[in-house]
Write a protein that holds these residues in place. Structure first.
Motif, PDB file in Angstrom:
ATOM      1  N   GLY A   1     -53.905-106.118  32.677  1.00 31.28           N
ATOM      2  CA  GLY A   1     -53.501-104.777  33.077  1.00 31.28           C
ATOM      3  C   GLY A   1     -54.693-103.865  33.323  1.00 31.28           C
ATOM      4  N   VAL A   2     -55.660-103.912  32.419  1.00 31.13           N
ATOM      5  CA  VAL A   2     -56.867-103.101  32.577  1.00 31.13           C
ATOM      6  C   VAL A   2     -57.635-103.548  33.824  1.00 31.13           C
ATOM      7  CG1 VAL A   2     -59.134-102.602  31.569  1.00 31.13           C
ATOM      8  CG2 VAL A   2     -57.083-102.538  30.132  1.00 31.13           C
ATOM      9  N   PHE A   3     -57.724-104.840  34.026  1.00 36.26           N
ATOM     10  CA  PHE A   3     -58.436-105.385  35.186  1.00 36.26           C
ATOM     11  C   PHE A   3     -57.803-104.888  36.494  1.00 36.26           C
ATOM     12  CE2 PHE A   3     -59.299-108.943  38.167  1.00 36.26           C
ATOM     13  CZ  PHE A   3     -60.683-108.932  38.127  1.00 36.26           C
ATOM     14  N   TYR A   4     -56.475-105.024  36.610  1.00 43.63           N
ATOM     15  CA  TYR A   4     -55.788-104.585  37.825  1.00 43.63           C
ATOM     16  C   TYR A   4     -55.839-103.069  37.996  1.00 43.63           C
ATOM     17  CZ  TYR A   4     -54.068-109.234  38.860  1.00 43.63           C
ATOM     18  OH  TYR A   4     -53.991-110.560  39.182  1.00 43.63           O
ATOM     19  N   LYS A   5     -55.775-102.345  36.900  1.00 43.89           N
ATOM     20  CA  LYS A   5     -55.870-100.884  36.967  1.00 43.89           C
ATOM     21  C   LYS A   5     -57.206-100.482  37.582  1.00 43.89           C
ATOM     22  CE  LYS A   5     -55.821 -96.734  34.168  1.00 43.89           C
ATOM     23  NZ  LYS A   5     -55.939 -96.188  32.834  1.00 43.89           N
ATOM     24  N   ARG A   6     -58.263-101.131  37.165  1.00 39.91           N
ATOM     25  CA  ARG A   6     -59.592-100.827  37.713  1.00 39.91           C
ATOM     26  C   ARG A   6     -59.649-101.158  39.206  1.00 39.91           C
ATOM     27  NH1 ARG A   6     -63.540 -99.369  34.506  1.00 39.91           N
ATOM     28  NH2 ARG A   6     -65.172-100.177  35.870  1.00 39.91           N
ATOM     29  N   ILE A   7     -59.016-102.247  39.607  1.00 41.01           N
ATOM     30  CA  ILE A   7     -58.981-102.607  41.026  1.00 41.01           C
ATOM     31  C   ILE A   7     -58.225-101.533  41.812  1.00 41.01           C
ATOM     32  CG2 ILE A   7     -58.040-104.238  42.718  1.00 41.01           C
ATOM     33  CD1 ILE A   7     -58.619-106.464  40.656  1.00 41.01           C
ATOM     34  N   ILE A   8     -57.071-101.128  41.319  1.00 40.94           N
ATOM     35  CA  ILE A   8     -56.248-100.120  41.998  1.00 40.94           C
ATOM     36  C   ILE A   8     -56.998 -98.792  42.102  1.00 40.94           C
ATOM     37  CG2 ILE A   8     -54.154 -98.703  41.759  1.00 40.94           C
ATOM     38  CD1 ILE A   8     -52.843-101.284  40.538  1.00 40.94           C
ATOM     39  N   GLU A   9     -57.722 -98.440  41.063  1.00 44.83           N
ATOM     40  CA  GLU A   9     -58.471 -97.181  41.066  1.00 44.83           C
ATOM     41  C   GLU A   9     -59.740 -97.266  41.905  1.00 44.83           C
ATOM     42  OE1 GLU A   9     -59.085 -96.556  36.898  1.00 44.83           O
ATOM     43  OE2 GLU A   9     -57.102 -95.667  36.613  1.00 44.83           O
ATOM     44  N   GLY A  10     -60.050 -98.440  42.401  1.00 46.76           N
ATOM     45  CA  GLY A  10     -61.239 -98.618  43.221  1.00 46.76           C
ATOM     46  C   GLY A  10     -62.525 -98.678  42.417  1.00 46.76           C
ATOM     47  N   LYS A  11     -62.411 -98.882  41.126  1.00 43.39           N
ATOM     48  CA  LYS A  11     -63.591 -98.975  40.269  1.00 43.39           C
ATOM     49  C   LYS A  11     -64.137-100.400  40.317  1.00 43.39           C
ATOM     50  CE  LYS A  11     -62.078 -95.405  37.064  1.00 43.39           C
ATOM     51  NZ  LYS A  11     -61.658 -95.119  35.692  1.00 43.39           N
ATOM     52  N   PRO A  12     -65.419-100.539  40.057  1.00 43.38           N
ATOM     53  CA  PRO A  12     -65.976-101.898  40.037  1.00 43.38           C
ATOM     54  C   PRO A  12     -65.334-102.731  38.926  1.00 43.38           C
ATOM     55  CG  PRO A  12     -67.665-100.256  39.488  1.00 43.38           C
ATOM     56  CD  PRO A  12     -66.396 -99.525  39.764  1.00 43.38           C
ATOM     57  N   THR A  13     -65.065-103.961  39.245  1.00 44.06           N
ATOM     58  CA  THR A  13     -64.463-104.849  38.243  1.00 44.06           C
ATOM     59  C   THR A  13     -65.503-105.842  37.768  1.00 44.06           C
ATOM     60  OG1 THR A  13     -63.681-106.301  39.996  1.00 44.06           O
ATOM     61  CG2 THR A  13     -62.143-104.657  39.179  1.00 44.06           C
ATOM     62  N   ASP A  14     -65.376-106.198  36.535  1.00 41.36           N
ATOM     63  CA  ASP A  14     -66.329-107.097  35.910  1.00 41.36           C
ATOM     64  C   ASP A  14     -65.617-108.413  35.597  1.00 41.36           C
ATOM     65  OD1 ASP A  14     -68.297-108.360  34.490  1.00 41.36           O
ATOM     66  OD2 ASP A  14     -68.441-106.848  32.916  1.00 41.36           O
ATOM     67  N   HIS A  15     -65.816-109.401  36.432  1.00 44.27           N
ATOM     68  CA  HIS A  15     -65.155-110.693  36.212  1.00 44.27           C
ATOM     69  C   HIS A  15     -65.635-111.336  34.913  1.00 44.27           C
ATOM     70  CE1 HIS A  15     -63.066-110.991  40.058  1.00 44.27           C
ATOM     71  NE2 HIS A  15     -64.090-110.310  40.541  1.00 44.27           N
ATOM     72  N   TYR A  16     -66.852-111.070  34.537  1.00 41.87           N
ATOM     73  CA  TYR A  16     -67.371-111.614  33.289  1.00 41.87           C
ATOM     74  C   TYR A  16     -66.546-111.111  32.110  1.00 41.87           C
ATOM     75  CZ  TYR A  16     -70.317-112.317  29.221  1.00 41.87           C
ATOM     76  OH  TYR A  16     -70.772-112.671  27.991  1.00 41.87           O
ATOM     77  N   HIS A  17     -66.215-109.820  32.126  1.00 41.08           N
ATOM     78  CA  HIS A  17     -65.476-109.228  31.008  1.00 41.08           C
ATOM     79  C   HIS A  17     -64.122-109.906  30.822  1.00 41.08           C
ATOM     80  CE1 HIS A  17     -63.779-106.288  28.260  1.00 41.08           C
ATOM     81  NE2 HIS A  17     -62.735-106.221  29.061  1.00 41.08           N
ATOM     82  N   ILE A  18     -63.364-110.042  31.897  1.00 41.97           N
ATOM     83  CA  ILE A  18     -62.023-110.626  31.763  1.00 41.97           C
ATOM     84  C   ILE A  18     -62.113-112.115  31.447  1.00 41.97           C
ATOM     85  CG2 ILE A  18     -61.590-111.132  34.207  1.00 41.97           C
ATOM     86  CD1 ILE A  18     -58.679-110.065  33.612  1.00 41.97           C
ATOM     87  N   THR A  19     -63.094-112.807  32.016  1.00 41.66           N
ATOM     88  CA  THR A  19     -63.271-114.226  31.720  1.00 41.66           C
ATOM     89  C   THR A  19     -63.631-114.421  30.246  1.00 41.66           C
ATOM     90  OG1 THR A  19     -63.990-114.644  33.972  1.00 41.66           O
ATOM     91  CG2 THR A  19     -64.551-116.304  32.349  1.00 41.66           C
ATOM     92  N   ASN A  20     -64.522-113.585  29.749  1.00 41.96           N
ATOM     93  CA  ASN A  20     -64.933-113.671  28.352  1.00 41.96           C
ATOM     94  C   ASN A  20     -63.758-113.367  27.421  1.00 41.96           C
ATOM     95  OD1 ASN A  20     -66.965-114.183  26.459  1.00 41.96           O
ATOM     96  ND2 ASN A  20     -67.295-111.994  26.142  1.00 41.96           N
ATOM     97  N   ALA A  21     -62.942-112.378  27.792  1.00 41.02           N
ATOM     98  CA  ALA A  21     -61.774-112.039  26.969  1.00 41.02           C
ATOM     99  C   ALA A  21     -60.817-113.220  26.888  1.00 41.02           C
ATOM    100  CB  ALA A  21     -61.067-110.811  27.542  1.00 41.02           C
ATOM    101  N   PHE A  22     -60.556-113.866  28.025  1.00 36.47           N
ATOM    102  CA  PHE A  22     -59.650-115.018  28.022  1.00 36.47           C
ATOM    103  C   PHE A  22     -60.238-116.196  27.242  1.00 36.47           C
ATOM    104  CE2 PHE A  22     -57.433-112.928  31.575  1.00 36.47           C
ATOM    105  CZ  PHE A  22     -56.132-113.048  31.093  1.00 36.47           C
ATOM    106  N   LYS A  23     -61.534-116.387  27.306  1.00 29.45           N
ATOM    107  CA  LYS A  23     -62.165-117.459  26.524  1.00 29.45           C
ATOM    108  C   LYS A  23     -61.975-117.223  25.035  1.00 29.45           C
ATOM    109  CE  LYS A  23     -65.854-118.786  29.727  1.00 29.45           C
ATOM    110  NZ  LYS A  23     -67.303-118.757  29.967  1.00 29.45           N
ATOM    111  N   LYS A  24     -62.130-115.962  24.598  1.00 31.54           N
ATOM    112  CA  LYS A  24     -61.955-115.645  23.175  1.00 31.54           C
ATOM    113  C   LYS A  24     -60.510-115.856  22.743  1.00 31.54           C
ATOM    114  CE  LYS A  24     -65.729-112.321  22.872  1.00 31.54           C
ATOM    115  NZ  LYS A  24     -66.094-110.911  22.737  1.00 31.54           N
ATOM    116  N   ILE A  25     -59.559-115.425  23.583  1.00 34.75           N
ATOM    117  CA  ILE A  25     -58.138-115.594  23.266  1.00 34.75           C
ATOM    118  C   ILE A  25     -57.801-117.085  23.180  1.00 34.75           C
ATOM    119  CG2 ILE A  25     -55.801-115.275  24.179  1.00 34.75           C
ATOM    120  CD1 ILE A  25     -56.931-112.608  25.424  1.00 34.75           C
TER     121      ILE A  25
END
Length: 78
Positions: free
Chosen positions: A37-61
């Motif tokens: 949700g946070v990732f898509y929200k940033r995309i919709i808002e036109g903010k830079p997205t950090d693929h590392y952040h979401i990938t790292n979060a999924f690895k931890k989960i």
């Protein structure tokens, strides 16, 4: 054949371990949904997205869910 008390005790342990595993997996699913949700929200808002952040979060989960599953299955070896 096992005495009924021992069977009841083992059954309670299995139920408790199953509940714990399910709670861990559900918590991981909720966290993953929040991260997406946070990732898509940033995309919709036109903010830079950090693929590392979401990938790292999924690895931890995923690592947490794997550890919980391993602990669950080890509980049957005792």
């Amino acid at each position: 054949m096992l005495p009924i008390d021992e069977v009841q005790t083992k059954t309670r342990e299995v139920i408790a371990n199953t509940v714990e595993l399910n709670e861990t997996v559900v918590h991981g699913a909720v966290k993953a949904t929040e991260e997406v949700g946070v990732f898509y929200k940033r995309i919709i808002e036109g903010k830079p997205t950090d693929h590392y952040h979401i990938t790292n979060a999924f690895k931890k989960i995923l690592a947490n869910n794997i550890a919980a599953a391993q602990q669950y299955f080890r509980s049957f070896q005792a």
